[in-house]
Design an enzyme around this catalytic site. Structure first.
Site, PDB file in Angstrom:
ATOM      1  N   ASP A 182       0.802  -1.224   0.000  1.00 54.72           N
ATOM      2  CA  ASP A 182       0.000   0.000   0.000  1.00 54.72           C
ATOM      3  C   ASP A 182       0.834   1.272   0.000  1.00 54.72           C
ATOM      4  O   ASP A 182       0.400   2.306  -0.502  1.00 54.72           O
ATOM      5  CB  ASP A 182      -0.958   0.004   1.205  1.00 54.72           C
ATOM      6  CG  ASP A 182      -0.313   0.523   2.464  1.00 54.72           C
ATOM      7  OD1 ASP A 182       0.603  -0.148   2.973  1.00 54.72           O
ATOM      8  OD2 ASP A 182      -0.725   1.602   2.932  1.00 54.72           O
ATOM      9  N   ASP A 207       5.816   0.393   2.965  1.00 52.26           N
ATOM     10  CA  ASP A 207       6.072  -0.840   3.688  1.00 52.26           C
ATOM     11  C   ASP A 207       5.541  -2.024   2.881  1.00 52.26           C
ATOM     12  O   ASP A 207       5.256  -1.890   1.693  1.00 52.26           O
ATOM     13  CB  ASP A 207       5.446  -0.779   5.084  1.00 52.26           C
ATOM     14  CG  ASP A 207       3.988  -0.327   5.018  1.00 52.26           C
ATOM     15  OD1 ASP A 207       3.315  -0.636   4.016  1.00 52.26           O
ATOM     16  OD2 ASP A 207       3.526   0.350   5.951  1.00 52.26           O
ATOM     17  N   TYR A 240      -5.525   1.572   8.945  1.00 47.08           N
ATOM     18  CA  TYR A 240      -6.609   2.009   8.057  1.00 47.08           C
ATOM     19  C   TYR A 240      -7.953   1.799   8.746  1.00 47.08           C
ATOM     20  O   TYR A 240      -8.742   0.935   8.361  1.00 47.08           O
ATOM     21  CB  TYR A 240      -6.546   1.267   6.716  1.00 47.08           C
ATOM     22  CG  TYR A 240      -5.411   1.730   5.845  1.00 47.08           C
ATOM     23  CD1 TYR A 240      -5.535   2.880   5.065  1.00 47.08           C
ATOM     24  CD2 TYR A 240      -4.204   1.050   5.815  1.00 47.08           C
ATOM     25  CE1 TYR A 240      -4.499   3.330   4.273  1.00 47.08           C
ATOM     26  CE2 TYR A 240      -3.150   1.485   5.027  1.00 47.08           C
ATOM     27  CZ  TYR A 240      -3.305   2.625   4.266  1.00 47.08           C
ATOM     28  OH  TYR A 240      -2.268   3.071   3.478  1.00 47.08           O
ATOM     29  N   GLU A 263       6.008   9.998   2.429  1.00 39.79           N
ATOM     30  CA  GLU A 263       5.621   8.636   2.040  1.00 39.79           C
ATOM     31  C   GLU A 263       4.509   8.678   1.003  1.00 39.79           C
ATOM     32  O   GLU A 263       3.519   9.401   1.164  1.00 39.79           O
ATOM     33  CB  GLU A 263       5.156   7.847   3.261  1.00 39.79           C
ATOM     34  CG  GLU A 263       4.862   6.375   2.961  1.00 39.79           C
ATOM     35  CD  GLU A 263       4.536   5.575   4.212  1.00 39.79           C
ATOM     36  OE1 GLU A 263       4.652   4.340   4.168  1.00 39.79           O
ATOM     37  OE2 GLU A 263       4.164   6.185   5.239  1.00 39.79           O
TER      38      GLU A 263
END
Length: 619
Positions: free
Chosen positions: A81, A84, A235, A481
């Site tokens: 995603d 990572d 999430y 990120e």
């Protein structure tokens, strides 16, 4: 990763690189076709599993080839995603939904103006949908996560060397997850419609799974992060699952034309918040704004039938969101940074810019086809004006901003080089063949001041803070990120703008005679000039000047022309006019109400520039 840790950022480094602004060109038009191609390359870099022969990201290799095997299921494939290596089904499904919506709206542009990248866009969708088919092993069950966020974050290693647990997590009738099941159903339905003209058998297979997942989501209701506690840190489904149930039904109606799905939306519109929630964001978690725009399309195309009244309520909420983006919502607007970027949250704000820009673009096209206009509390907005605003957001992402930096990695000559991404920061397995362990990765690469050895082409990082500041540090995961959920919506917008005529979004306004302005004698603006920062580069002292311009006219200003003398550096917050040293209101600000203000930022050495009003017009 969406949410977990918190950290401070070093504001000192912000100004250290700011001198590059002086060399940054105001490139226009931008290479939107190139940006679209790079956007798709990022999805290739995020692939998990066995990579195909035509894979373009040569520093990546095969990874996670035994995912799901310990649970007796094949879960190889899908997407990591972000920076990572956990495969989170919720944001992954949203990304596939938005990629598919982009293809549905802009397929012709992807062929004509975007280097014929339609096939690559479909490939990006298929990489996700193939994984969802594998993950949907039974009608009332769905594997929604592979990997554990806590253990994954203890390691900084390449996907090819992964040593962390690859535990897989499933929802079922005893552990429901209507949000993630509904979003996956929406992704499969949207993808089915996208594939229909090119692979009807595959489209049928996608629809079969989409229908089963929607039934499962609706029959066994519950939040997936209540069933899977580990998801809450990363999430969480904070908006609940009702938006995903409506969203899935709307996409199934789009894909099938079955009026039963539209009736479901109408019957549950009020109870599920579809016609009640006025929102100021659209994201992997909160689907209401996207749902409202999608259903407005049905209304504008005349397909509402007996449900037209309900769809008009959806449209009113959609227009609330769009007017808030355009700063025309009677004060209930989404915040803008001084440089003009939509600003929703300090954590990965670019994901909200991406999704908002997509909705503005598609709704502008819907209105253009129906010969309509967006009616906001602060005035009517024509489709071309909406496109101009969307373009201004895209241009900011690509480099037209106070730092002169492209927030898309690999685009232009000045972009983030210390991305919070394991694969980008560690040399490729083809260069360093020995495994890089957890702690070695932190010691040698995460904490390294060196630039990324692998360029993560197309990745849109989290972006700047509320004041247009950005620190290019690997530990700055809130801003440095990238995520697939952030990239997915804007991919289609790049394709759309690549086909836009060069002058279509210029937004030039006609000057007026000041005698018609109806403002009392004297300047209509109060200009407050401050210096917010300074630094020395190569022996030259530079200053960041901030000018606050407040409308003291007593009436709304709809046109403004400024003369700015002795300006030697770049300037943001205004648009250059044709005449030398003259500037106009930026494209995102078409009306400055009485008492309202906007901000101008410029950087240069020496004394401040001199600003004066040349022309203006009031309502």
């Amino acid at each position: 990763m969406a949410r977990l840790m918190t950290t401070g950022t070093s504001a000192a480094l912000l100004m250290g690189a700011a001198f590059l602004l002086l060399a940054a060109a105001d490139a226009s038009p931008y290479d939107y076709a190139g940006a679209f191609d790079k956007c798709l390359q990022f999805f290739e870099a995020q692939r998990s599993g066995k990579l195909p022969a035509d894979h373009r990201v040569k520093w990546r290799g095969d990874s996670a080839l035994t995912d799901g095997f310990s649970q007796g299921v094949d879960l190889v494939g899908g997407y990591y995603d972000s920076g990572d290596h956990v495969k989170f089904g919720f944001p992954m499904a949203y990304a596939v939904t938005m990629l598919s919506w982009g293809v549905l709206e802009f397929d012709k542009e992807m062929v004509a103006g975007a280097a014929n990248n339609l096939q690559r866009a479909l490939d990006a969708i298929r990489w996700g949908t193939n994984y969802f088919i594998k993950a949907h092993t039974e009608p009332n069950g769905l594997w929604v996560q592979v990997g554990d966020g806590d253990s994954d974050h203890l390691c900084w290693e390449r996907a090819e060397d992964m040593s962390t647990p690859r535990t897989a997590f499933q929802i079922d009738i005893n552990h429901p997850g209507s949000d993630v099941a509904g979003e996956t159903a929406a992704a499969l339905a949207a993808a089915a419609k996208a594939f229909r003209p090119y692979d009807s058998m595959y489209a049928d297979l996608l629809l079969l799974h989409a229908k089963q997942l929607f039934t499962f989501a609706d029959t066994f209701r519950g939040r997936y992060d209540d069933s899977l506690q580990g998801a809450k840190k990363f999430y969480p489904s904070e908006s609940g699952y009702q938006d995903e149930l409506l969203w899935a039904a709307a996409w199934l109606y789009e894909a099938t034309g079955d009026e039963g799905y539209l009736r479901y939306v109408s019957q549950n519109a009020e109870a599920f918040g579809g016609t009640g929630w006025s929102v100021l964001e659209f994201s992997w978690d909160n689907k209401y704004a996207g749902l409202q725009v999608l259903l407005s399309k049905v209304l504008l195309e005349g397909g509402a039938g007996a449900g037209a009244d309900t769809l008009r309520q959806f449209q009113a909420k959609a227009e609330f969101f769009l007017c808030a983006c355009l700063q025309k919502n009677n004060g209930h607007n989404i915040k803008l940074t001084p440089g003009g970027l939509l600003y929703v949250d300090d954590w990965n704000n670019m994901q909200y810019v991406s999704s908002s820009t997509f909705l503005l673009t598609v709704y502008a096209d819907y209105l253009a086809v129906s010969r309509g206009a967006l009616k906001c509390p602060d005035g009517e907005v024509k489709p071309a004006e909406m496109i101009r605003f969307a373009k201004a957001q895209v241009d900011y992402v690509l480099g037209k901003n106070p730092k002169g930096m492209s927030y898309m990695v690999g685009y232009g000559s000045y972009f983030p080089t210390h991305v919070h991404h394991r694969g980008a920061s560690i040399p490729s397995v083809s260069d360093v063949t020995s495994a890089v362990g957890c702690m070695d990765g932190f010691d040698k690469y995460y904490n390294s001041k060196g630039a990324d050895p692998n360029v993560l082409h197309g990745a849109i990082v989290g972006g700047p803070d509320a004041n247009d500041g950005f620190v290019d540090e690997r530990c700055n995961y809130q801003h440095a990120e990238p995520t697939i959920a952030g990239n997915a919506p804007i991919c289609g917008v790049f394709a759309r703008l690549a086909s836009e005529p060069a002058d279509a979004a210029s937004g030039k306004q006609t000057p007026c005679d000041c005698s018609l302005c109806g403002c009392p004698a004297g300047s209509p603006l109060e200009l407050v000039h401050t210096v917010s920062n300074s630094w020395t580069t190569n022996g030259v002292e530079y200053y960041r000047h901030v000018v606050t311009a407040k409308n003291t006219c007593g009436q709304p200003i709809t046109y403004l022309k400024l003369h700015i003398k002795e300006l030697s550096g770049p300037i943001y917050g205004v648009s250059a006019a044709k005449e030398k040293d003259t500037y106009e209101l930026p494209p995102w600000l078409t009306r400055l109400g009485a008492g309202e203000q906007f901000t101008i930022v410029y950087i240069q050495g020496g004394p401040a520039a001199k600003i004066s009003v040349v022309n203006y017009k009031t309502v």
